[in-house]
Structure formats: structure tokens, C-alpha cells
Design an enzyme around this catalytic site. Structure first.
Site, PDB file in Angstrom:
ATOM      1  CG  ASP A  31      -2.146  -0.836   1.067  1.00  0.00           C
ATOM      2  OD1 ASP A  31      -2.475  -1.175  -0.073  1.00  0.00           O
ATOM      3  OD2 ASP A  31      -2.781  -1.163   2.085  1.00  0.00           O
TER       4      ASP A  31
ATOM      5  NE  ARG B  64      -6.451  -0.956  -4.136  1.00  0.00           N
ATOM      6  CZ  ARG B  64      -6.939  -0.095  -3.245  1.00  0.00           C
ATOM      7  NH1 ARG B  64      -6.174   0.868  -2.761  1.00  0.00           N
ATOM      8  NH2 ARG B  64      -8.182  -0.197  -2.836  1.00  0.00           N
TER       9      ARG B  64
END
Length: 278
Positions: free
Chosen positions: A125, A175
Site C-alpha cells: 500500500d 493499483r
């Protein structure tokens, strides 16, 4: 943001924990790994795939970092043993990124070794701008060590189009989200519509570079335009997917994406550290 959302956001720090818990239960699978896997199993039956994220970030002591590393290895074992269609997402600050980057790598490599055993995809992330550079460096190192991994870029950051180039390689998996951290206007776009525009510009660049593109957004306006972009470029549906946070009420849009042949992945947080996340 609507008036009700602003009221909830501004009063949340003073709400009793049990009320926050009721709100969080919509978005968080539960305290235990079993809770997360059970939700993934239910979603798989509906045609969705999943990403499990063990909640917690910015661990500052070595004992806590070691515990987090083991928990992620247990998560990979749990996914494999359950036979669910799911990958994992982690925050590098939970592995010591702000303590010592060498320590972070030592722990990340343990997780990557476990992932290699089962060919499990690992997503790193993106957090706030303090660790943008170090996260990208860690991701580049990780991809060279174990190719089945990737990271996240945030469309509200001015630097994101350049970062797409920094991450580009034959195995790039990105992402793309709008961005959730409060950042200074010098480095991050503040205007809602300009963030939308930059999201589309970044998405276009990812498509042009043949990157495995994960479009993480609940903005139905954006989703419609991303679909148009993918169709106009004749981009392979095997090389992209749409992603959404579990609990966000855009079910009809996600069902339509699946009906149109796209992979749709739910991002599913779980774990005892649900309160700060909420």
C-alpha cells in the site's frame, strides 16, 4: 462530501467506541483472519475476488514488527488452505519502514518468500507523502526479488504520472486510487474535479504502457469513463481490474462490471486494530 458525511467525520473522534464499531462493521470483516476469509468465500461465490488487509500501520518496535510479519505469513497460509481467490495487501510502515529500511526489507522478504511458496500476489500500500519515495524504492526492490507483487499510486499527487514511469517494468502491477491522506497543496491536487481528471490521465498512461492496471474507485462517473477508455483502446480485460472497498454501496455498478467481463476485487480489511482505521 455531503453534509451528513461531514457531520459524521467531524464528530467521530468523540463518538463512543461501540458506535464507531457499528459503523466499522460495514467495512471491516472482523477481528480474526477467519472473519476475513469467510467474507472472501462469500464474495467468491458471487463472482468477485478479494484482497485481505491486516489492519495496522506504523509499528515502531521490533517485537511488534516481527508479530506483524508472522501474521501476514499466517494470512498467506490461511488463504491457501481455505482455497479462496484472494491476495494480500500490506503497509510497509507496519514492517518497520519508518524505523529502519533494512529492517523493513528483512521482514518484507520473509513475507515474499512465503508468498512465493503459493504464488500469492502481494500489494504494498501507499501511505502518506513522508514515505512515498521509500515505498517506491521498496517496491522496485521487491519486484526484482519476487515478481508477483506491486504497489499503489494516488491520483491526487502531482508526481504520480512520473512514478508510473519509475515503476514500469515487464511485471508492473499498479493499483490507482484517488488518495486518502491530507497532503499540502504544493504536492497534492486539492480540487475534486481536477483529481478526477488526473486519475483519468494516469489511467491512460498506465494503459498506454501496457501495465496491469487496477482501478480502485467508488466514483461511478470515473468508472464509466474508465470503461469507455478501456473499450476505445481495446485493452485486454485480462490485464486490468476494478477494485472497491468492502461495504461501499455501489453493488449494481460492480455487478455490471462483472457482467461485462471485468475482474472486480473487493479490498477487505480485518484485524483487532479496526478502531484507528475507522
Amino acid at each position: 462530501m455531503g453534509i451528513l458525511n461531514r457531520i459524521v467525520q467531524s464528530t467521530a473522534p468523540w463518538m463512543p467506541k461501540f458506535i464507531i464499531g457499528r459503523i466499522a462493521s460495514v467495512y471491516v470483516a472482523g477481528n480474526k483472519l477467519e472473519d476475513g476469509i469467510n467474507l472472501v468465500r462469500r464474495l467468491n461465490k458471487k463472482g468477485f475476488v478479494g484482497t485481505l488487509d491486516l489492519l495496522g500501520e506504523e509499528v515502531k518496535n521490533r517485537r511488534g514488527i516481527t508479530k506483524t510479519t508472522k501474521s501476514y505469513c499466517d494470512l498467506i497460509d490461511g488463504i491457501t488452505n481455505a482455497g479462496v481467490d484472494c491476495n494480500i495487501s500490506l503497509k510497509l510502515t507496519a514492517l518497520g519502514l519508518k524505523v529502519d529500511q533494512g529492517l523493513c526489507w528483512d521482514n518484507l522478504s520473509v513475507i515474499l518468500d512465503k508468498a512465493r511458496t503459493y504464488n500469492t500476489f502481494v500489494r504494498m500500500d501507499m501511505e502518506d507523502s513522508e514515505v512515498t519515495e521509500s515505498t517506491i524504492r521498496m517496491c522496485k526492490k521487491a519486484v526484482n526479488y519476487y515478481s508477483n507483487c506491486g504497489t499503489v499510486l494516488q491520483a491526487y499527487m502531482y508526481r504520480t504520472k512520473t512514478d508510473i514511469d519509475l515503476l514500469k517494468n515487464p511485471n508492473t502491477n499498479i493499483r490507482l486510487c484517488k488518495g486518502a491522506y491530507k497532503e499540502d497543496e504544493e504536492i497534492a491536487i486539492q480540487d475534486y474535479n481536477k483529481i478526477r481528471t488526473n486519475y483519468l490521465n494516469c489511467a491512460k498512461k498506465m494503459i498506454e504502457n501496457n501495465i496491469y492496471s487496477c482501478f480502485a474507485t467508488h466514483d461511478t462517473w470515473l468508472i464509466e469513463r474508465l470503461e469507455d477508455m478501456l473499450e476505445e483502446s481495446d485493452y485486454s480485460k485480462e490485464n486490468c481490474e476494478f477494485q472497491a472497498l468492502s461495504g461501499v454501496p455501489i453493488d449494481k455498478t460492480l455487478d455490471k462490471l462483472i457482467a461485462n467481463g471485468y475482474t472486480v476485487r473487493y479490498y477487505i480489511p480485518y484485524g483487532p486494530d479496526w478502531y484507528p482505521y475507522s
